[in-house]
Design a protein around this motif. Structure first.
Motif, PDB file in Angstrom:
ATOM      1  N   PRO A 225       0.824  -1.222   0.000  1.00  0.00           N
ATOM      2  CA  PRO A 225       0.000   0.000   0.000  1.00  0.00           C
ATOM      3  C   PRO A 225       0.854   1.267   0.000  1.00  0.00           C
ATOM      4  N   GLY A 226       0.602   2.120  -0.963  1.00  0.00           N
ATOM      5  CA  GLY A 226       1.288   3.393  -1.049  1.00  0.00           C
ATOM      6  C   GLY A 226       2.401   3.450  -2.068  1.00  0.00           C
ATOM      7  N   PRO A 229       0.932   4.363  -5.833  1.00  0.00           N
ATOM      8  CA  PRO A 229       0.529   5.771  -5.965  1.00  0.00           C
ATOM      9  C   PRO A 229       1.699   6.739  -5.923  1.00  0.00           C
ATOM     10  N   LEU A 394      -4.283  14.077  -6.758  1.00  0.00           N
ATOM     11  CA  LEU A 394      -5.337  13.098  -6.493  1.00  0.00           C
ATOM     12  C   LEU A 394      -4.754  11.722  -6.200  1.00  0.00           C
ATOM     13  N   VAL A 395      -3.669  11.388  -6.898  1.00  0.00           N
ATOM     14  CA  VAL A 395      -3.070  10.067  -6.724  1.00  0.00           C
ATOM     15  C   VAL A 395      -2.441   9.919  -5.341  1.00  0.00           C
ATOM     16  N   ARG A 397      -3.215  11.211  -2.654  1.00  0.00           N
ATOM     17  CA  ARG A 397      -4.217  11.122  -1.594  1.00  0.00           C
ATOM     18  C   ARG A 397      -4.553   9.669  -1.262  1.00  0.00           C
ATOM     19  N   ARG A 398      -4.194   8.751  -2.155  1.00  0.00           N
ATOM     20  CA  ARG A 398      -4.434   7.328  -1.926  1.00  0.00           C
ATOM     21  C   ARG A 398      -3.318   6.671  -1.121  1.00  0.00           C
ATOM     22  N   VAL A 399      -2.265   7.411  -0.836  1.00  0.00           N
ATOM     23  CA  VAL A 399      -1.183   6.861  -0.014  1.00  0.00           C
ATOM     24  C   VAL A 399      -1.672   6.775   1.423  1.00  0.00           C
ATOM     25  N   PRO A 400      -1.592   5.609   2.061  1.00  0.00           N
ATOM     26  CA  PRO A 400      -2.119   5.465   3.423  1.00  0.00           C
ATOM     27  C   PRO A 400      -1.360   6.322   4.423  1.00  0.00           C
ATOM     28  N   THR A 416       0.473  13.565   6.442  1.00  0.00           N
ATOM     29  CA  THR A 416      -0.422  13.841   5.307  1.00  0.00           C
ATOM     30  C   THR A 416      -1.335  14.992   5.658  1.00  0.00           C
TER      31      THR A 416
END
Length: 416
Positions: A225-226, A229, A394-395, A397-400, A416
């Motif tokens: 995860p992360g 992105p 926008l991309v 923002r998907r990083v945990p 963040t």
């Protein structure tokens, strides 16, 4: 900030490793100009020069994750030596290739790019390992800022070498820098005791944050995860940087002063250097905020270019200086977060994907920017730069989000 820099410089072996890491990458920013001018002399075609340069970039980008994976699994010093020898030999082959064999240029360039020494991946793995956890975000910000020095010194040095000794000598100089830099960097990491790969179960130095989990068996490091992105956002920023570069070249050439493109690029890089040094002190916006500022900064340049405005050099230079201050902080934030989310023992591979996405972004962005330049003018190309950066916002923002340290007195630099 002075206290932070002083502490970094006092870290045993860190200044030497950092200096050699920069010297080992200096040839990368110089090779493009030297090789393009050399190849153009074969057939008097800049198109073929672009094809050969694209072959070198394609090989470099395609093998980025593989080189990173090798650094994660084996001592980095021997890898730097082997790739340095092979890469410099490839550049030398291009330098001495007879013009009658011009059609071999892209093949040799592609093979040469596959062996680009992984100095970038090694530096972004070993430098944070040499400092406490609380200084790692500062190291990544400084790394992004110091990178701007390469974009200043490399092209200037290549242009000077071409003027003094010719394009072939400039390519050979790049080969020599690649070899000497790789050997010196290999010596420095071995001397500092950080040549061995990072242990997969390694914990942060001060225990402030839990160690990253192992990479999933399916999907590799990109499935963490992360990671994907962050790599995608880096590539999207690369589209914008390349488009803005082309817009400056087109603007300067159309007004009959092509040399101004280099001056403005230098101003832009100096702005980035200043922004990176300021960000290295810690604090300020987090990951999303810094990428957002980079998008705003690129958009702010468009109104000062044709057809919206004629583009006065002083006004445009001021806009680029301000815009540049947002670049290194955004890149440093991506480096920092990637170093945190990527699993220990797989971080060099993760940073290798940044090389791949940046190369892909440049390959996609160049023709799009060129079409906009031909049809609508430089301002439209800069609008492309800004639009891809906004997608990058926008991309990321998907990083945990990362878990906060148990000790609240420990500063979280990449929030963040």
């Amino acid at each position: 900030m002075r206290a932070m820099l002083a502490e970094l410089l006092r870290t045993p072996r860190l200044p030497s490793v950092w200096a050699w890491s920069l010297l080992a990458r200096l040839h990368v920013t110089a090779t493009g100009i030297a090789l393009s001018l050399h190849v153009a002399g074969w057939t008097d075609s800049y198109l073929w020069a672009g094809v050969v340069s694209a072959g070198l970039a394609l090989g470099s980008g395609a093998a980025g994750p593989l080189r990173g994976r090798a650094v994660d699994r084996r001592p980095s010093a021997p890898i730097l030596v082997i790739t340095g020898v092979l890469y410099s030999a490839g550049l030398a082959a291009l330098a001495f290739l007879p013009p009658s064999l011009w059609w071999l240029g892209p093949v040799i360039a592609l093979a040469t790019g596959l062996f680009l020494p992984p100095a970038t991946q090694v530096s972004r793995v070993v430098l944070p390992r040499m400092v406490p956890e609380r200084l790692r975000a500062s190291v990544y910000s400084m790394e992004a800022a110091m990178q701007e020095l390469l974009f200043i010194a490399g092209p200037v040095g290549a242009a000077a070498a071409v003027s003094l000794s010719g394009a072939r000598a400039a390519v050979l100089l790049c080969a020599g820098m690649a070899l000497a830099g790789s050997l010196g960097f290999a010596w420095s990491v071995r001397r500092a005791g950080v040549s061995q790969p990072e242990r997969p179960d390694a914990d942060p130095a001060d225990g402030a944050r839990p160690a990253a989990s192992a990479a999933p068996r399916r999907g590799g490091v990109l499935a963490v995860p992360g990671v994907l992105p962050l790599a995608a956002a880096y590539g999207l920023l690369g589209v914008g940087f390349n488009a803005l570069d082309l817009a400056l070249v087109a603007w300067a050439r159309d007004r009959g002063t092509p040399g101004l493109a280099g001056v403005l690029a230098l101003v832009w890089a100096l702005g980035s250097l200043v922004g990176g040094l300021y960000a290295a002190r810690g604090g300020g916006p987090g990951l999303v905020g810094r990428v957002l500022l980079a998008a705003v900064g690129q958009l702010a340049v468009a109104p000062f270019l044709p057809p919206l405005m004629a583009g006065h050099p002083v006004v445009l230079g001021a806009a680029l200086l301000v815009s540049g201050t947002t670049i290194a902080p955004a890149i440093g934030a991506i480096y920092t977060r990637l170093g945190e989310v990527a699993p220990a023992g797989r971080r060099a591979e993760a940073f290798g994907w940044l090389s791949t996405t940046a190369t892909t972004g440049a390959a996609v962005g160049a023709p799009l920017a060129g079409a906009l330049l031909d049809g609508l003018g430089p301002a439209a190309a800069v609008a492309l730069a800004s639009s891809t950066a906004w997608v990058g916002v926008l991309v990321v923002r998907r990083v945990p989000k990362l878990p906060r340290p148990a000790d609240e007195s420990v500063r979280e630099d990449a929030r963040t």
